[in-house]
Design a protein around this motif. Structure first.
Motif, PDB file in Angstrom:
ATOM      1  N   GLN A 106       0.000  -1.487  -0.321  1.00 58.88           N
ATOM      2  CA  GLN A 106       0.108   0.072  -0.636  1.00 58.88           C
ATOM      3  C   GLN A 106       0.753   1.311   0.449  1.00 58.88           C
ATOM      4  O   GLN A 106       1.617   1.521   0.717  1.00 58.88           O
ATOM      5  N   VAL A 107       0.250   2.165  -1.017  1.00 61.61           N
ATOM      6  CA  VAL A 107       0.969   3.427  -0.372  1.00 61.61           C
ATOM      7  C   VAL A 107       0.274   4.732  -0.086  1.00 61.61           C
ATOM      8  O   VAL A 107      -0.963   4.686  -0.642  1.00 61.61           O
ATOM      9  N   CYS A 108       0.262   5.651   0.783  1.00 60.96           N
ATOM     10  CA  CYS A 108      -0.696   6.645   1.702  1.00 60.96           C
ATOM     11  C   CYS A 108      -0.024   7.908   1.709  1.00 60.96           C
ATOM     12  O   CYS A 108       1.813   7.421   1.592  1.00 60.96           O
ATOM     13  N   ASP A 109      -0.555   8.857   2.074  1.00 59.07           N
ATOM     14  CA  ASP A 109       0.435  10.042   1.950  1.00 59.07           C
ATOM     15  C   ASP A 109       0.561   9.988   3.765  1.00 59.07           C
ATOM     16  O   ASP A 109      -0.819   9.728   4.579  1.00 59.07           O
ATOM     17  N   ARG A 110       1.863  10.516   4.775  1.00 61.12           N
ATOM     18  CA  ARG A 110       1.647  10.239   5.790  1.00 61.12           C
ATOM     19  C   ARG A 110       3.183  10.647   6.020  1.00 61.12           C
ATOM     20  O   ARG A 110       3.987  10.161   5.260  1.00 61.12           O
ATOM     21  N   PHE A 111       3.347  12.237   7.044  1.00 64.40           N
ATOM     22  CA  PHE A 111       4.564  12.666   7.514  1.00 64.40           C
ATOM     23  C   PHE A 111       5.132  12.906   6.665  1.00 64.40           C
ATOM     24  O   PHE A 111       6.135  13.474   6.534  1.00 64.40           O
ATOM     25  N   GLY A 112       4.196  13.145   5.630  1.00 68.26           N
ATOM     26  CA  GLY A 112       4.564  14.372   4.242  1.00 68.26           C
ATOM     27  C   GLY A 112       5.546  13.921   3.222  1.00 68.26           C
ATOM     28  O   GLY A 112       6.210  14.475   2.628  1.00 68.26           O
ATOM     29  N   CYS A 113       5.400  12.156   3.491  1.00 68.68           N
ATOM     30  CA  CYS A 113       5.545  11.386   2.910  1.00 68.68           C
ATOM     31  C   CYS A 113       5.262  10.596   1.529  1.00 68.68           C
ATOM     32  O   CYS A 113       3.877  10.503   2.160  1.00 68.68           O
ATOM     33  N   HIS A 114       5.856   9.670   0.944  1.00 71.54           N
ATOM     34  CA  HIS A 114       4.958   8.885   0.280  1.00 71.54           C
ATOM     35  C   HIS A 114       5.133   7.870   1.004  1.00 71.54           C
ATOM     36  O   HIS A 114       6.597   7.910   1.435  1.00 71.54           O
ATOM     37  N   HIS A 115       4.541   6.825   1.849  1.00 70.84           N
ATOM     38  CA  HIS A 115       4.457   6.096   3.267  1.00 70.84           C
ATOM     39  C   HIS A 115       4.119   4.541   2.280  1.00 70.84           C
ATOM     40  O   HIS A 115       2.799   4.806   1.904  1.00 70.84           O
ATOM     41  N   LEU A 116       5.035   4.105   2.785  1.00 70.49           N
ATOM     42  CA  LEU A 116       4.542   2.173   2.043  1.00 70.49           C
ATOM     43  C   LEU A 116       4.357   1.623   3.175  1.00 70.49           C
ATOM     44  O   LEU A 116       4.789   1.766   4.148  1.00 70.49           O
ATOM     45  N   ALA A 117       2.713   0.908   3.157  1.00 69.75           N
ATOM     46  CA  ALA A 117       2.709   0.047   4.489  1.00 69.75           C
ATOM     47  C   ALA A 117       1.989  -1.510   3.777  1.00 69.75           C
ATOM     48  O   ALA A 117       2.077  -2.026   2.518  1.00 69.75           O
ATOM     49  N   ARG A 118       2.016  -2.138   4.423  1.00 64.92           N
ATOM     50  CA  ARG A 118       1.725  -3.504   5.334  1.00 64.92           C
ATOM     51  C   ARG A 118       2.183  -4.511   3.983  1.00 64.92           C
ATOM     52  O   ARG A 118       1.799  -4.596   2.776  1.00 64.92           O
ATOM     53  N   ILE A 128       7.447   3.651  -7.815  1.00 60.09           N
ATOM     54  CA  ILE A 128       7.353   4.466  -9.073  1.00 60.09           C
ATOM     55  C   ILE A 128       5.372   4.814  -9.551  1.00 60.09           C
ATOM     56  O   ILE A 128       5.894   6.316 -10.109  1.00 60.09           O
ATOM     57  N   GLN A 129       4.985   4.677  -8.460  1.00 60.67           N
ATOM     58  CA  GLN A 129       3.736   4.019  -8.826  1.00 60.67           C
ATOM     59  C   GLN A 129       3.854   6.005  -7.513  1.00 60.67           C
ATOM     60  O   GLN A 129       2.552   7.021  -8.065  1.00 60.67           O
ATOM     61  N   ALA A 130       4.385   6.300  -6.461  1.00 59.10           N
ATOM     62  CA  ALA A 130       4.022   7.069  -6.054  1.00 59.10           C
ATOM     63  C   ALA A 130       4.984   8.280  -6.036  1.00 59.10           C
ATOM     64  O   ALA A 130       4.278   9.372  -6.497  1.00 59.10           O
ATOM     65  N   LEU A 131       5.920   7.924  -6.898  1.00 60.54           N
ATOM     66  CA  LEU A 131       6.478   9.302  -7.266  1.00 60.54           C
ATOM     67  C   LEU A 131       6.084   9.548  -9.164  1.00 60.54           C
ATOM     68  O   LEU A 131       6.226  10.983  -8.839  1.00 60.54           O
ATOM     69  N   ASN A 132       5.656   9.250  -9.723  1.00 64.79           N
ATOM     70  CA  ASN A 132       4.454   9.620 -10.897  1.00 64.79           C
ATOM     71  C   ASN A 132       3.601  10.304 -10.350  1.00 64.79           C
ATOM     72  O   ASN A 132       3.097  11.248 -10.966  1.00 64.79           O
ATOM     73  N   GLN A 133       3.362  10.140  -9.153  1.00 65.02           N
ATOM     74  CA  GLN A 133       1.758  11.363  -8.150  1.00 65.02           C
ATOM     75  C   GLN A 133       2.515  12.288  -8.160  1.00 65.02           C
ATOM     76  O   GLN A 133       2.183  13.708  -8.027  1.00 65.02           O
ATOM     77  N   GLN A 134       3.767  12.232  -7.155  1.00 67.48           N
ATOM     78  CA  GLN A 134       4.752  13.888  -6.294  1.00 67.48           C
ATOM     79  C   GLN A 134       5.769  12.876  -6.252  1.00 67.48           C
ATOM     80  O   GLN A 134       5.942  12.213  -5.033  1.00 67.48           O
ATOM     81  N   TYR A 135       6.499  14.013  -6.694  1.00 66.93           N
ATOM     82  CA  TYR A 135       8.092  14.198  -6.246  1.00 66.93           C
ATOM     83  C   TYR A 135       8.454  14.272  -4.560  1.00 66.93           C
ATOM     84  O   TYR A 135       8.170  15.911  -4.179  1.00 66.93           O
TER      85      TYR A 135
END
Length: 169
Positions: free
Chosen positions: A70-82, A104-111
């Motif tokens: 999973q990828v979520c927005d947490r702590f001002g980062c792209h946070h990987l989970a589970r 790759i998915q996360a960075l395609n959304q935002q740096y």
């Protein structure tokens, strides 16, 4: 093995429930609030948190689920989970594939930087994350004696993804 990362379907998410054979395994992966065993509905409720994208790593040849993350927005980062690899598919380098594809998915959304938590006792995961450039960092919330907080700077994530993509071609 040909793999592809896709948004996880409900059916794929329900398969994960069978990858864990104890309370400790499931809670180490999903968090202390995961009941074991639990109903399919309860499992999905715990797994599908608002603002979290769930992904399956599939074997493209036979459409079987090899991994999940999973990828979520947490702590001002792209946070990987589970993050998890199917028990019969471990030790084949698929965790690095899963994490690289999630980045790759996360960075395609935002740096921005990447973060994750890992249990301190999970040496295999710690080694995997370190090999991808993650470093143990001060936690952004109350420190847990059971967890390490790890981060990967966005520039390092891009460099790692570029190495990964070159290996794939």
């Amino acid at each position: 093995m040909n793999t592809q990362l896709v948004l996880a379907s409900v059916g794929e998410m329900l398969q994960l429930q069978h990858w864990f054979s104890s309370t400790e395994q499931q809670q180490s992966w999903g968090g202390d609030n995961f009941d074991y065993p639990c109903t399919e509905l309860r499992f999905l409720q715990l797994l599908c948190r608002p603002g979290t994208q769930s992904y399956s790593l599939l074997d493209s040849d036979n459409n079987t689920v090899l991994g999940f993350g999973q990828v979520c927005d947490r702590f001002g980062c792209h946070h990987l989970a589970r993050l998890v690899i199917h028990p019969q598919q471990r030790s084949k380098g698929l965790a690095k594939t899963l994490i690289s594809e999630l980045i790759i998915q996360a960075l395609n959304q935002q740096y921005r930087n990447i973060s994750l938590y890992v249990h301190r006792h999970n040496n295999i995961a710690l080694q995997c994350y370190a090999s991808l450039g993650f470093e143990i960092s001060p936690p952004p919330e109350a420190e847990s004696p059971r967890l390490h907080f790890m981060t990967l700077a966005a520039d390092d994530a891009i460099a790692g993804v570029n190495r990964y993509l070159q290996q794939q071609s």
